[in-house]
Design a protein around this motif. Structure first.
Motif, mmCIF file in Angstrom:
data_model
loop_
_atom_site.group_PDB
_atom_site.id
_atom_site.type_symbol
_atom_site.label_atom_id
_atom_site.label_comp_id
_atom_site.label_asym_id
_atom_site.label_seq_id
_atom_site.Cartn_x
_atom_site.Cartn_y
_atom_site.Cartn_z
ATOM 1 N N SER A 104 16.614 16.282 -0.556
ATOM 2 C CA SER A 104 15.989 15.161 -1.064
ATOM 3 C C SER A 104 15.299 15.557 -2.302
ATOM 4 N N ASN A 105 15.051 14.511 -3.365
ATOM 5 C CA ASN A 105 14.315 15.074 -4.344
ATOM 6 C C ASN A 105 12.604 15.294 -4.249
ATOM 7 N N SER A 106 12.163 14.551 -3.235
ATOM 8 C CA SER A 106 10.725 14.954 -3.087
ATOM 9 C C SER A 106 10.569 15.945 -1.926
ATOM 10 N N GLN A 107 10.357 17.350 -2.231
ATOM 11 C CA GLN A 107 10.228 18.206 -1.300
ATOM 12 C C GLN A 107 8.943 18.079 -0.613
ATOM 13 N N ILE A 108 7.916 17.617 -1.188
ATOM 14 C CA ILE A 108 6.597 17.211 -0.513
ATOM 15 C C ILE A 108 7.057 16.296 0.774
ATOM 16 N N ARG A 109 7.621 15.173 0.550
ATOM 17 C CA ARG A 109 8.110 14.465 1.703
ATOM 18 C C ARG A 109 8.885 14.930 2.578
ATOM 19 N N GLU A 110 9.868 15.890 2.165
ATOM 20 C CA GLU A 110 10.696 16.649 3.026
ATOM 21 C C GLU A 110 10.132 17.809 3.905
ATOM 22 N N GLU A 111 9.239 18.473 3.396
ATOM 23 C CA GLU A 111 8.520 19.474 3.955
ATOM 24 C C GLU A 111 7.420 18.783 5.129
ATOM 25 N N TYR A 112 7.026 17.668 4.746
ATOM 26 C CA TYR A 112 5.992 16.753 5.940
ATOM 27 C C TYR A 112 6.795 16.601 6.843
ATOM 28 N N PHE A 113 8.013 15.955 6.883
ATOM 29 C CA PHE A 113 8.637 15.588 8.020
ATOM 30 C C PHE A 113 9.434 16.945 8.955
ATOM 31 N N HIS A 114 9.400 17.813 7.997
ATOM 32 C CA HIS A 114 9.855 19.175 8.665
ATOM 33 C C HIS A 114 8.914 19.501 9.808
ATOM 34 N N ASP B 255 0.977 -1.017 -0.049
ATOM 35 C CA ASP B 255 0.052 -0.004 -0.016
ATOM 36 C C ASP B 255 1.083 1.117 -0.045
ATOM 37 N N TRP B 256 1.103 1.950 -1.160
ATOM 38 C CA TRP B 256 2.053 2.627 -1.357
ATOM 39 C C TRP B 256 1.449 4.228 -0.794
ATOM 40 N N VAL B 257 2.266 5.169 -0.403
ATOM 41 C CA VAL B 257 1.865 6.462 -0.127
ATOM 42 C C VAL B 257 2.239 7.473 -1.254
ATOM 43 N N MET B 258 1.362 8.408 -1.941
ATOM 44 C CA MET B 258 1.623 9.012 -3.070
ATOM 45 C C MET B 258 1.809 10.583 -2.713
ATOM 46 N N GLU B 259 2.980 11.110 -3.517
ATOM 47 C CA GLU B 259 3.160 12.502 -3.565
ATOM 48 C C GLU B 259 1.762 13.334 -3.508
ATOM 49 N N ALA B 260 0.872 12.986 -4.576
ATOM 50 C CA ALA B 260 -0.308 13.726 -4.927
ATOM 51 C C ALA B 260 -1.177 13.978 -3.401
ATOM 52 N N ASN B 261 -1.127 13.144 -2.704
ATOM 53 C CA ASN B 261 -2.038 13.256 -1.542
ATOM 54 C C ASN B 261 -1.373 13.007 -0.226
ATOM 55 N N TYR B 262 -0.065 13.388 0.004
ATOM 56 C CA TYR B 262 0.859 12.875 0.874
ATOM 57 C C TYR B 262 0.470 12.963 2.373
ATOM 58 N N THR B 263 0.128 14.214 2.700
ATOM 59 C CA THR B 263 0.205 14.593 3.910
ATOM 60 C C THR B 263 -1.413 13.811 4.426
ATOM 61 N N ILE B 264 -2.381 13.799 3.588
ATOM 62 C CA ILE B 264 -3.523 13.121 4.207
ATOM 63 C C ILE B 264 -3.250 11.712 4.378
ATOM 64 N N GLU B 265 -2.563 11.067 3.257
ATOM 65 C CA GLU B 265 -2.430 9.734 3.505
ATOM 66 C C GLU B 265 -1.542 9.305 4.626
ATOM 67 N N MET B 266 -0.619 10.092 4.904
ATOM 68 C CA MET B 266 0.378 9.993 6.035
ATOM 69 C C MET B 266 -0.637 10.120 7.295
ATOM 70 N N ASN B 267 -1.407 11.055 7.420
ATOM 71 C CA ASN B 267 -1.823 11.519 8.743
ATOM 72 C C ASN B 267 -3.350 10.575 8.872
ATOM 73 N N GLU B 268 -3.833 9.943 7.890
ATOM 74 C CA GLU B 268 -5.064 9.308 8.072
ATOM 75 C C GLU B 268 -4.780 7.941 7.930
#
Length: 381
Positions: A269-279, A58-71
């Motif tokens: 990191s290449n994915s700033q979406i992921r990097e910002e989330y963990f920031h 079950d992969w987590v995708m950048e397009a909906n990253y914050t919601i998928e991680m949190n929920e």
């Protein structure tokens, strides 16, 4: 200015340059490195390749990253985590244990400089789905393993304490949950790679395999040669300035460091979406996060990398090692990784050409290929 003075200054400058050149030559001879390109397996992935090779996770995708991680991811992990503490001298190491009844292997994660255990939540999510149980801890001076919550500088005068911390976590947390016949593997990143390499050199065969992900074997010192940076650090610590910040780092400043504002060029990191989330995760979990390191830390890090890259130490590591290098790494230099790969007797060398230092925070397709590689290695040990 009188001609005599100009001539004297010119001689002094020439003498200084000559001395610097001699020291640089001496340093290179004392700490030789392999500079030739090794025979690395290239992990270069197109979208079609990623889809054909990916595991049924079950992969987590950048397009909906914050919601998928949190929920999805965070609740999944929260139900399975066992939190604990391990006393080590003045420090209390905070750890998370994700124990599975049907685990096929156990992985201990050793994070990098200025990191924390929550930063690997997505990777842990994939490992657990693959029936791999996980132990992860905050290294001393990081995350929840600081002397006080107000401590924001990472300081160390004895790098081997990190190694002894890892040994304690392996012996007292990871090994007791091993099932019969189960393999115990270390997954380490950056500074954690230096810690892990020193551990497997000193405590041969206490684990079954190791993943060294963009390991900190040679710190990128920018426009200044490593030899001069090391000399400067030695002199400054000797003169009593060891608690001063490394010139490229600084103290945590809430007005500037609470907002993620890295540009693609500055990001590690290449994915700033992921990097910002963990920031944001870092700021949520830690009132005052760590921000920079001391000259004490830099000196002992140099001393340790000099030691662990010695051929006789690397040659005695017989367990399988997966050595991963990022082609666009802007934190560590490739020559240190080349050297380790050359002398390790049982090593698989992998290059991810387009990845930056934090390979585990890459774009979706690259991350899928990367995770496939990690899990494939763990199952093969």
């Amino acid at each position: 200015m009188p001609k005599k003075t100009v001539k004297t200054l010119s001689k002094i400058a020439s003498l200084g340059l000559a001395s610097a050149g001699l020291y640089h030559t001496y340093y290179q001879r004392k700490y030789p490195l392999i500079v030739d390109e090794p025979d690395e397996h290239i992990l270069k992935v197109t979208k079609d390749e990623a889809m054909s090779n990916e595991l049924a996770l079950d992969w987590v995708m950048e397009a909906n990253y914050t919601i998928e991680m949190n929920e999805k991811v965070v609740p999944y992990l929260s139900k399975r985590v066992q939190k604990g503490e391990l006393k080590r001298g003045d420090y209390t190491l905070a750890y998370d244990a994700y124990v599975l009844d049907d685990a096929v292997a156990t992985v201990t994660i050793v994070h990098g400089f200025n990191e924390y255990k929550e930063k690997f939540q997505e990777i842990i999510y994939y490992l657990l789905q693959s029936k791999i149980q996980v132990i992860i801890y905050d290294q001393r001076g990081h995350g929840a393993s600081k002397l006080t919550p107000q401590q924001t500088q990472i300081d160390s005068q004895n790098f081997n304490e990190y190694v002894l911390d890892l040994k304690a976590v392996i012996d007292q947390v990871a090994r007791p949950i091993l099932l019969k016949g189960q393999k115990l593997i270390i997954f380490s990143h950056s500074m954690g790679g230096a810690v892990t390499t020193s551990y497997i050199e000193q405590y041969a065969n206490e684990v079954d395999g190791a993943i060294l992900n963009t390991p900190m074997f040679m710190i990128d010192t920018g426009r200044y040669p490593q030899s001069f940076t090391y000399l400067y650090t030695k002199l400054m610590t000797k003169l009593g300035y060891g608690r001063h910040y490394i010139p490229t780092t600084e103290a945590f400043e809430p007005s500037r460091h609470t907002v993620y504002n890295e540009t693609p060029e500055e990001a590690i990191s290449n994915s700033q979406i992921r990097e910002e989330y963990f920031h944001k995760v870092n700021l949520t979990n830690h009132t005052l996060p760590t921000q920079g390191g001391s000259l004490n830390w830099l000196k002992t890090a140099f001393d340790t990398t000099h030691e662990i890259l010695k051929p006789d130490r690397l040659n005695q590591v017989n367990i399988p090692v997966l050595l991963i290098r990022a082609g666009e790494d802007n934190v560590v230099q490739k020559e240190g990784i080349f050297t380790a790969g050359y002398y390790l007797p049982n090593v698989e060398r992998v290059l991810i050409p387009e990845s930056k230092h934090q390979t585990y925070l890459d774009h979706d397709n690259a991350l899928k290929s990367y995770v496939n590689k990690l899990i494939g290695f763990i199952y093969s040990v």
